[in-house]
Design a protein around this motif. Structure first.
Motif, PDB file in Angstrom:
ATOM      1  N   ALA A   1       0.827  -1.217   0.000  1.00 25.97           N
ATOM      2  CA  ALA A   1       0.000   0.000   0.000  1.00 25.97           C
ATOM      3  C   ALA A   1       0.859   1.264   0.000  1.00 25.97           C
ATOM      4  N   ALA A   2       2.005   1.186   0.692  1.00 24.68           N
ATOM      5  CA  ALA A   2       2.884   2.361   0.745  1.00 24.68           C
ATOM      6  C   ALA A   2       3.487   2.636  -0.630  1.00 24.68           C
ATOM      7  N   LEU A   3       3.846   1.566  -1.329  1.00 23.70           N
ATOM      8  CA  LEU A   3       4.431   1.755  -2.665  1.00 23.70           C
ATOM      9  C   LEU A   3       3.387   2.340  -3.620  1.00 23.70           C
ATOM     10  N   MET A   4       2.178   1.815  -3.537  1.00 19.39           N
ATOM     11  CA  MET A   4       1.123   2.340  -4.419  1.00 19.39           C
ATOM     12  C   MET A   4       0.887   3.831  -4.129  1.00 19.39           C
ATOM     13  N   GLU A   5       0.888   4.168  -2.856  1.00 16.50           N
ATOM     14  CA  GLU A   5       0.668   5.553  -2.457  1.00 16.50           C
ATOM     15  C   GLU A   5       1.769   6.466  -3.023  1.00 16.50           C
ATOM     16  N   LYS A   6       3.003   5.965  -2.923  1.00 19.20           N
ATOM     17  CA  LYS A   6       4.149   6.755  -3.398  1.00 19.20           C
ATOM     18  C   LYS A   6       4.073   6.947  -4.918  1.00 19.20           C
ATOM     19  N   VAL A   7       3.836   5.822  -5.617  1.00 21.71           N
ATOM     20  CA  VAL A   7       3.834   5.870  -7.084  1.00 21.71           C
ATOM     21  C   VAL A   7       2.685   6.750  -7.581  1.00 21.71           C
ATOM     22  N   ALA A   8       1.492   6.514  -7.018  1.00 22.84           N
ATOM     23  CA  ALA A   8       0.332   7.260  -7.518  1.00 22.84           C
ATOM     24  C   ALA A   8       0.444   8.737  -7.137  1.00 22.84           C
ATOM     25  N   GLY A   9       1.113   9.023  -6.012  1.00 24.16           N
ATOM     26  CA  GLY A   9       1.353  10.424  -5.650  1.00 24.16           C
ATOM     27  C   GLY A   9       2.197  11.113  -6.725  1.00 24.16           C
ATOM     28  N   LEU A  10       3.228  10.406  -7.189  1.00 25.71           N
ATOM     29  CA  LEU A  10       4.079  10.971  -8.254  1.00 25.71           C
ATOM     30  C   LEU A  10       3.278  11.152  -9.542  1.00 25.71           C
ATOM     31  N   ILE A  11       2.397  10.176  -9.829  1.00 24.93           N
ATOM     32  CA  ILE A  11       1.595  10.295 -11.061  1.00 24.93           C
ATOM     33  C   ILE A  11       0.680  11.514 -10.948  1.00 24.93           C
ATOM     34  N   SER A  12       0.056  11.691  -9.779  1.00 25.62           N
ATOM     35  CA  SER A  12      -0.910  12.794  -9.700  1.00 25.62           C
ATOM     36  C   SER A  12      -0.213  14.152  -9.814  1.00 25.62           C
TER      37      SER A  12
END
Ligand SMILES: NC(=O)C1=CN([C@@H]2O[C@H](COP(=O)(O)OP(=O)(O)OC[C@H]3O[C@@H](n4cnc5c(N)ncnc54)[C@H](O)[C@@H]3O)[C@@H](O)[C@H]2O)[C@@H](O)CC1
Ligand SMILES: [K+]
Length: 515
Positions: free
Chosen positions: A33-44
């Motif tokens: 979940a932390a990785l998804m949060e990090k990656v999607a934060g960069l995408i947004s």
């Protein structure tokens, strides 16, 4: 930091390699979940650089959909109007939790694509590298529908429907205007057939540890992207302070016919731009004056010609034989009537580049048995049609160009360069370079001749150094396409005729500050 970026920009992964790398990160303790949060934060953050204030976001059942939902939530809090569309009823757990939270914030999720309100742009999070079968039925219908909206579509990781490795369309696929590739470049980004679906490609680096990449891909990895760093490291620059013309390589070009004089000139101009110390050019006797007038510095060897104006046999100057040269580039403009010179060329014991009619003659002789006789390196530079003639028993390069070029190199022992929007180069051990940037401006008669001369010139200069042949060929491909890009920037995509291209080769290197 720069070293890390340089390394990441060279790496290319398949879906299964990406899964293994991801598996190592999770096994080491990084929460999913932390990785998804990090990656999607960069995408947004990247999405916010795109104009628009209302967005429709497509949500798939897996973690690609999870990324999309984190982006949806972030954009919602940044003041965007956000609507979701998902044709699925079952989701992976993490994705399901994000969907539940997004809906609790009042973000609407529609099941029917027709219900999705009009919006400024779209984000595609249907499938990432987990796509495992063709898209069918109502999902395929929805994708075709969305493609027709004519809105910008930003795909997360890869356009949904594109096979991560081959770049094939599985059933149907999102036609993105922009794709954010996550973590490491997926192979599809280097496959010609995927390019019109990918749009503008951008890598979102989320700090995958180099040790994990190396553990999965090996060192060096089998497939690499050519970058300015890798290309420049093999260029013959700077020259030693003390040298002489023969030390800087002696290249023999064998090219041209009465019918195709221009091919010989363009090949020679490509060779000239390589900086090669000495250039000799064997052409049919009747072409000698025109070659001399274009290349006063070159030694032009007029050869006896056939009735049709092709080279009948190689008539080298006294005390010279093919071993006097460091490399030969042979083929452009020859016509197949020059076939009788081939046994001598093939039997030579120096590096040999074959292109155009050189490849057609080789195909007629039988590629693999003919090349078995060669000890020195051979470079073949076919486009798709020539490739199929050279290697009729190898899988169609149109369905997986990278696999095809790899098989061809392994079977023939040659370094094979398969031309295309993403030119790929393989050696006999199956190692591959792919050129990640080019321009359709180069789709023009004569630009291949320039490349042949450039490869020949670089090979001649490198003959005494321990640089792998495939690295030199990759550098030439990169240099050639960068010249095309630069020329197209200044003159438009219609302004890059092959002669003009030769004039842009030097500025590419000069712009990089390495003169
Ligand atoms: N690799 C990484 O390190 C990271 C991956 N992330 C995301 O995770 C994605 C991969 O996630 P998943 O493995 O969950 O895979 P996907 O989200 O790509 O999709 C897999 C799901 O789609 C279903 N599916 C596959 N093909 C289908 C078809 N033709 N029709 C209908 N359903 C189909 C599968 O049954 C599965 O439920 C990446 O693309 C990326 O977006 C990021 O969240 C974080 C970091
Ligand atoms: K996607």
């Amino acid at each position: 930091m720069q070293a890390r970026q340089a390394q990441v920009s060279q790496v290319v992964v398949t879906a299964s390699q990406m899964r293994d790398i991801e598996g190592r990160i999770f096994a080491a303790g990084m929460p999913v979940a932390a990785l998804m949060e990090k990656v999607a934060g960069l995408i947004s953050l990247r999405v916010q650089a795109v104009a628009g204030s209302s967005v429709g976001i497509f949500v798939g059942p897996g973690h690609n959909g999870g990324d999309a939902l984190v982006v949806a939530r972030e954009l919602h809090f940044r003041g965007y109007e956000v609507w979701l569309y998902s044709p699925f009823s079952k989701f992976k757990e993490l994705t399901s939790q994000h969907l539940q939270y997004a809906q609790s914030l009042g973000i609407k999720c529609y099941h029917d694509v027709e219900q999705l309100p009009d919006c400024d742009f779209l984000i595609d999070g249907l499938f990432g590298f987990g796509l495992e079968r063709p898209i069918t039925d109502h999902i395929a219908v929805a994708i075709n529908h969305l493609n027709q909206w004519g809105k910008p579509i930003l795909s997360i990781d890869i356009p949904s429907g594109i096979h991560t490795d081959t770049g094939e369309v599985l059933g149907t696929a999102i036609r993105a205007t922009h794709t954010f590739c996550l973590g490491l470049w997926k192979l599809a980004f280097l496959q010609d057939q995927a390019l019109e679906y990918i749009g503008k490609a951008e890598l979102i680096d989320f700090d995958i540890p180099g040790a994990d990449v190396q553990a999965v891909l090996g060192n060096p990895p089998q497939i690499k992207r050519i970058t300015s760093v890798t290309a420049l490291s093999t260029l013959p620059l700077p020259r030693p302070a003390v040298t002489h013309k023969y030390k800087e390589g002696h290249l023999l070009l064998i090219c041209g016919s009465r019918r195709y004089a221009g091919g010989a000139i363009l090949t020679a101009l490509g060779a000239r731009a390589s900086g090669v110390g000495m250039l000799s050019i064997a052409v049919p006797e009747s072409l000698k004056p025109i070659l001399v007038s274009h290349l006063p510095e070159a030694l032009i060897i007029g050869c006896p010609e056939t009735e049709t104006g092709a080279i009948a046999h190689l008539q080298l100057p006294e005390n010279t034989d093919l071993s006097s040269f460091r490399a030969i580039a042979c083929g452009p403009g020859l016509t197949v009537d020059a076939a009788p010179i081939f046994p001598e060329v093939i039997n030579s014991e120096i590096s040999l580049v074959l292109d155009a009619d050189g490849l057609n003659i080789l195909a007629d002789m039988g590629t693999i048995p003919t090349l078995e006789k060669r000890q020195a390196p051979t470079v073949l530079t076919p486009h798709t049609g020539e490739f199929q003639r050279l290697f009729p028993d190898i899988a169609d390069p149109k369905s997986d160009r990278i696999k095809a070029v790899q098989e061809a190199a392994v079977q023939s022992g040659a370094v094979v360069l398969l031309k295309g929007a993403r030119t790929a180069i393989a050696n006999s051990q199956g190692a591959i370079w792919v050129n990640p940037e080019s321009t359709p401006a180069l789709a023009r008669g004569g630009s291949g001749d320039v490349l042949t001369g450039l490869i020949g010139g670089l090979l001649a200069q490198a003959a005494t150094k321990e640089i792998p042949v495939e690295d030199i060929v990759a550098t030439a491909a990169w240099w050639h396409s960068q010249a095309g890009i630069l020329a197209a920037q200044e003159r438009t995509e219609l302004g890059v005729d092959a002669f003009t291209l030769t004039q842009y080769l030097m500025p590419v290197i000069k712009n990089l500050g390495n003169n």
